[in-house]
Design a protein around this motif. Structure first.
Motif, PDB file in Angstrom:
ATOM      1  N   ARG A  64       0.712  -1.179  -0.020  1.00  0.00           N
ATOM      2  CA  ARG A  64       0.078   0.071  -0.058  1.00  0.00           C
ATOM      3  C   ARG A  64       0.789   1.283  -0.134  1.00  0.00           C
ATOM      4  NH1 ARG A  64      -5.338  -0.277   2.085  1.00  0.00           N
ATOM      5  NH2 ARG A  64      -6.212  -2.231   1.180  1.00  0.00           N
ATOM      6  N   LYS A  65       2.019   1.030   0.728  1.00  0.00           N
ATOM      7  CA  LYS A  65       3.075   2.638   0.775  1.00  0.00           C
ATOM      8  C   LYS A  65       3.564   2.516  -0.637  1.00  0.00           C
ATOM      9  CE  LYS A  65       4.362   2.493   5.408  1.00  0.00           C
ATOM     10  NZ  LYS A  65       5.445   2.375   6.626  1.00  0.00           N
ATOM     11  N   THR A  66       3.825   1.671  -1.121  1.00  0.00           N
ATOM     12  CA  THR A  66       4.553   1.864  -2.781  1.00  0.00           C
ATOM     13  C   THR A  66       3.309   2.314  -3.580  1.00  0.00           C
ATOM     14  OG1 THR A  66       5.959  -0.341  -2.372  1.00  0.00           O
ATOM     15  CG2 THR A  66       5.426   0.292  -4.477  1.00  0.00           C
ATOM     16  N   GLU A  67       2.005   1.817  -3.585  1.00  0.00           N
ATOM     17  CA  GLU A  67       0.872   2.406  -4.331  1.00  0.00           C
ATOM     18  C   GLU A  67       0.748   3.792  -4.148  1.00  0.00           C
ATOM     19  OE1 GLU A  67      -2.276  -0.245  -3.735  1.00  0.00           O
ATOM     20  OE2 GLU A  67      -1.172  -2.082  -4.557  1.00  0.00           O
ATOM     21  N   ALA A  80      -5.088   7.333   1.422  1.00  0.00           N
ATOM     22  CA  ALA A  80      -4.311   5.994   1.185  1.00  0.00           C
ATOM     23  C   ALA A  80      -3.511   5.965   2.268  1.00  0.00           C
ATOM     24  CB  ALA A  80      -3.504   5.915  -0.201  1.00  0.00           C
ATOM     25  N   HIS A  81      -2.863   7.164   3.001  1.00  0.00           N
ATOM     26  CA  HIS A  81      -2.116   7.141   3.793  1.00  0.00           C
ATOM     27  C   HIS A  81      -2.836   6.973   5.354  1.00  0.00           C
ATOM     28  CE1 HIS A  81       1.932   7.731   2.506  1.00  0.00           C
ATOM     29  NE2 HIS A  81       1.330   8.284   1.605  1.00  0.00           N
ATOM     30  N   ARG A  82      -4.036   7.547   5.325  1.00  0.00           N
ATOM     31  CA  ARG A  82      -4.874   7.374   6.487  1.00  0.00           C
ATOM     32  C   ARG A  82      -5.384   5.676   6.408  1.00  0.00           C
ATOM     33  NH1 ARG A  82      -5.075   9.384  10.569  1.00  0.00           N
ATOM     34  NH2 ARG A  82      -5.543  11.406   9.659  1.00  0.00           N
ATOM     35  N   ILE A  84      -3.248   3.134   5.557  1.00  0.00           N
ATOM     36  CA  ILE A  84      -2.002   2.502   5.913  1.00  0.00           C
ATOM     37  C   ILE A  84      -1.972   2.743   7.437  1.00  0.00           C
ATOM     38  CG2 ILE A  84       0.290   2.984   5.715  1.00  0.00           C
ATOM     39  CD1 ILE A  84      -0.060   3.720   2.608  1.00  0.00           C
ATOM     40  N   LYS A  85      -2.120   3.760   7.841  1.00  0.00           N
ATOM     41  CA  LYS A  85      -2.138   4.210   9.544  1.00  0.00           C
ATOM     42  C   LYS A  85      -3.123   3.325  10.131  1.00  0.00           C
ATOM     43  CE  LYS A  85       1.015   7.003  10.636  1.00  0.00           C
ATOM     44  NZ  LYS A  85       2.330   6.531  11.070  1.00  0.00           N
ATOM     45  N   GLU A  86      -4.161   2.864   9.587  1.00  0.00           N
ATOM     46  CA  GLU A  86      -5.151   2.184  10.240  1.00  0.00           C
ATOM     47  C   GLU A  86      -4.583   0.480  10.317  1.00  0.00           C
ATOM     48  OE1 GLU A  86      -7.926   2.911  12.185  1.00  0.00           O
ATOM     49  OE2 GLU A  86      -7.179   4.785  11.779  1.00  0.00           O
ATOM     50  N   MET A  87      -4.001   0.269   9.123  1.00  0.00           N
ATOM     51  CA  MET A  87      -3.540  -1.120   9.165  1.00  0.00           C
ATOM     52  C   MET A  87      -2.273  -1.162  10.066  1.00  0.00           C
ATOM     53  SD  MET A  87      -3.783  -1.475   5.063  1.00  0.00           S
ATOM     54  CE  MET A  87      -2.911  -3.246   4.991  1.00  0.00           C
ATOM     55  N   GLU A  88      -1.578  -0.157  10.071  1.00  0.00           N
ATOM     56  CA  GLU A  88      -0.210  -0.160  11.198  1.00  0.00           C
ATOM     57  C   GLU A  88      -0.804  -0.280  12.746  1.00  0.00           C
ATOM     58  OE1 GLU A  88       3.116   2.249   8.594  1.00  0.00           O
ATOM     59  OE2 GLU A  88       1.797   3.274   9.795  1.00  0.00           O
ATOM     60  N   LYS A  89      -1.756   0.570  12.967  1.00  0.00           N
ATOM     61  CA  LYS A  89      -2.314   0.402  14.163  1.00  0.00           C
ATOM     62  C   LYS A  89      -3.011  -1.049  14.390  1.00  0.00           C
ATOM     63  CE  LYS A  89      -4.652   5.046  14.837  1.00  0.00           C
ATOM     64  NZ  LYS A  89      -5.876   5.699  14.870  1.00  0.00           N
TER      65      LYS A  89
END
Length: 137
Positions: A64-67, A80-82, A84-89
């Motif tokens: 997702r970060k690459t995309e 997209a970054h939001r 990603i942050k949710e996935m990291e949480k």
């Protein structure tokens, strides 16, 4: 003669007592090994499945970060970054859960060891049920 018989009976009783204590110790050792093995298998299964989930989530986050780097529209990039942050949480919560599960396994092992130690503190009580007296005539 009576003293010799009493000593012999005491020796037999002590031998039987030792045999019973040994049987209990062997049974408890088998119980301990079985329960510890169950705990270890359970812990390994839980740990493996959680680690697989974490690796999959890490791959997804990386993808997702690459995309997200390729997105030109700022609003889409922020969205997209939001995500990603949710996935990291979620990943961080899963890691915490993994550590808590490992702690729970350690606690269960500790309780099992305590239980076995308590079983080792066996108390032997002797009670005289009857006395036989005889006389040779």
């Amino acid at each position: 003669m009576g003293f010799h018989v009493k000593n012999l009976i005491n020796q037999i009783a002590q031998k039987q007592q030792a045999e019973i204590l040994q049987m209990n110790a062997e049974r408890n050792a088998g119980f301990f090994d079985t329960e510890m093995e169950k705990l270890n298998r359970w812990a390994e299964n839980v740990k493996s499945s959680m680690e697989i989930e974490l690796k999959e989530l890490d791959k997804e986050i990386k993808c997702r970060k690459t995309e997200a780097k390729k997105i030109l529209n700022l609003e889409e990039k922020v969205t997209a970054h939001r995500q990603i942050k949710e996935m990291e949480k979620k990943r961080n919560a899963m890691r915490l859960n993994l550590y808590q599960t490992q702690d729970e396994v350690d606690n269960r092992k500790e309780r099992l060891i305590d239980e076995i130690e308590a079983r080792l503190q066996q108390k032997v009580e002797k009670s005289e049920l009857f006395t036989i007296r005889w006389k040779l005539i």
